[in-house]
Design an enzyme around this catalytic site. Structure first.
Site, mmCIF file in Angstrom:
data_model
loop_
_atom_site.group_PDB
_atom_site.id
_atom_site.type_symbol
_atom_site.label_atom_id
_atom_site.label_comp_id
_atom_site.label_asym_id
_atom_site.label_seq_id
_atom_site.Cartn_x
_atom_site.Cartn_y
_atom_site.Cartn_z
ATOM 1 N N THR A 166 -8.639 -39.112 -5.281
ATOM 2 C CA THR A 166 -9.507 -39.999 -5.981
ATOM 3 C C THR A 166 -9.941 -39.410 -7.160
ATOM 4 O O THR A 166 -10.009 -38.383 -7.563
ATOM 5 C CB THR A 166 -10.808 -40.106 -5.055
ATOM 6 N N ARG A 194 -10.999 -51.790 4.922
ATOM 7 C CA ARG A 194 -11.958 -50.575 4.954
ATOM 8 C C ARG A 194 -12.397 -50.435 3.360
ATOM 9 O O ARG A 194 -11.574 -50.407 2.481
ATOM 10 C CB ARG A 194 -11.274 -49.300 5.217
ATOM 11 N N GLY A 196 -14.636 -47.760 1.065
ATOM 12 C CA GLY A 196 -15.095 -46.417 1.125
ATOM 13 C C GLY A 196 -16.439 -46.234 0.098
ATOM 14 O O GLY A 196 -17.086 -47.133 -0.230
ATOM 15 N N ASP A 197 -16.699 -45.011 -0.150
ATOM 16 C CA ASP A 197 -17.996 -44.801 -0.881
ATOM 17 C C ASP A 197 -17.893 -44.978 -2.367
ATOM 18 O O ASP A 197 -19.029 -45.411 -2.980
ATOM 19 C CB ASP A 197 -18.529 -43.301 -0.650
ATOM 20 N N THR A 216 -16.193 -37.377 -4.645
ATOM 21 C CA THR A 216 -14.742 -37.601 -3.996
ATOM 22 C C THR A 216 -14.786 -36.816 -2.407
ATOM 23 O O THR A 216 -15.427 -35.875 -2.285
ATOM 24 C CB THR A 216 -13.694 -37.070 -4.685
ATOM 25 N N GLY A 217 -14.133 -37.474 -1.664
ATOM 26 C CA GLY A 217 -14.117 -36.779 -0.135
ATOM 27 C C GLY A 217 -14.458 -37.855 0.767
ATOM 28 O O GLY A 217 -13.775 -39.033 0.568
HETATM 29 N N1 ASP Z 1 -13.930 -40.832 -1.252
HETATM 30 C C1 ASP Z 1 -12.888 -41.670 -1.118
HETATM 31 C C2 ASP Z 1 -12.805 -42.800 -0.023
HETATM 32 O O1 ASP Z 1 -13.242 -42.436 1.048
HETATM 33 C C3 ASP Z 1 -11.481 -40.775 -0.683
HETATM 34 C C4 ASP Z 1 -11.411 -39.489 -1.434
HETATM 35 O O2 ASP Z 1 -12.275 -39.314 -2.317
HETATM 36 O O3 ASP Z 1 -10.390 -38.929 -1.415
HETATM 37 O O4 ASP Z 1 -12.494 -43.693 -0.354
#
Ligand code: ASP
Length: 310
Positions: A166, A194, A196-197, A216-217
């Site tokens: 990300t 889906r 994400g954040d 990120t995460g």
């Molecule tokens: N935060 C991102 C998500 O959940 C994924 C990532 O940062 O690797 O979509």
């Protein structure tokens, strides 16, 4: 030392396999330069973070734009957001297919101002008025993304930590304005639809006059902990950016089990980053300073040290 325009980018937190380190470092450095070019020309932090994220989306080593991971149907569905710390303007897109530069779509939502978040095909209906069209899906899908997909399909689940990439950026400009932007293909092998954040205000992306943050995460956890907002709140309470980043990741971990990283800038122009995964790619630069830092940081606080840099 006085405040000066600066930019900090990330290329995702997780487990960065060694063979991608050089490319990830180079990609982060190139994105920093793209953002710095805007800042050094007297441009706005908002334009700088978009320029940096565009560069990262174009780089196939990252999980955004070209090179994004695939969902359970084998498609790229992108999330992206940009936030202006001055106006609290927020623009985001979610689960949008066939977008080469998702951050441009998010910026269009921000500039339009009617809504803050558009998803799916509605995004293309909106930008069609501007003459923008979806790209050929094949343009986005790399060999590596396909391999990850096949591995996940064999296990019948994605692996959060193994798929970093990300991208995001925070910046402060000459006028002291801050902004944040984030873009991602999300979790590999996610269910279609889906979200994400990244495109959720306060979860993966947030900015106020007091600071800006991009995360990120593990998205589901960032959403529940509102990690980007938490980080900015810490800066609003007077914490310097490095402490705010550390505090936000500690809180994410305490509240949800953690699994991510964050980059931030405070109103005094200090840059901060922290992570509790194995590694995070990052890069940083300041206006008028030829040194661009870029590294794959290990778990913990990230040392962003221009004075110690060679
Ligand atoms: N935060 C991102 C998500 O959940 C994924 C990532 O940062 O690797 O979509």
């Amino acid at each position: 030392m006085g405040r000066r325009p600066a930019i900090l980018v990330h290329g995702g937190a997780g487990q960065w396999r060694e063979r991608y380190h050089d490319a990830a470092r180079a990609g982060c450095a190139a994105a920093v330069r793209a953002g710095l070019a805007v800042l050094e020309a007297g441009g706005a932090a908002l334009d700088a973070v978009v320029a940096a994220v565009r560069a990262l989306e174009d780089d196939p080593v990252f999980n955004a734009g070209v090179g994004a991971v695939l969902n359970r149907r084998g498609e790229v569905e992108a999330d992206a957001a940009v936030m202006d710390g001055v106006t609290l303007g927020f623009g985001a897109v979610a689960a949008v297919r066939n977008a080469r530069q998702p951050i441009d779509l998010a910026r269009a939502v921000l500039d339009d101002g009617e809504h803050v978040l558009l998803c799916g095909d509605g995004v293309w209906e909106f930008v069609r008025e501007r003459g923008w069209r979806p790209c050929d899906p094949a343009e986005l899908i790399t060999e590596r993304a396909r391999e990850r997909f096949e591995q996940a399909r064999a296990r019948n689940r994605g692996d959060v930590a193994a798929d970093p990439g990300t991208v995001g950026a925070v910046a402060i400009d000459e006028a002291g304005r801050v902004a944040a932007a984030t873009s991602t293909g999300g979790m590999s092998y996610k269910r279609p639809g889906r979200i994400g954040d990244t495109p959720l205000c306060g979860a993966g992306t947030y900015a106020t006059p007091l600071g800006a943050a991009s995360g990120t995460g593990h998205g589901e956890r960032f959403i529940r902990a509102l990690t980007a907002r938490r980080c900015v709140e810490f800066m609003g309470q007077g914490m310097a950016a490095p402490d705010a980043a550390h505090g936000a990741i500690a809180a994410l971990r305490a509240d949800t089990g953690g699994g991510g990283g964050i980059v931030c800038v405070d109103a005094d122009g200090r840059l901060g980053a922290a992570l509790d995964t194995d590694a995070m790619a990052w890069g940083a630069g300041r206006a008028g300073d030829p040194r661009v830092l870029a590294a794959i940081a290990p778990r913990g606080r990230v040392a962003i040290d221009f004075d110690g840099a060679g």
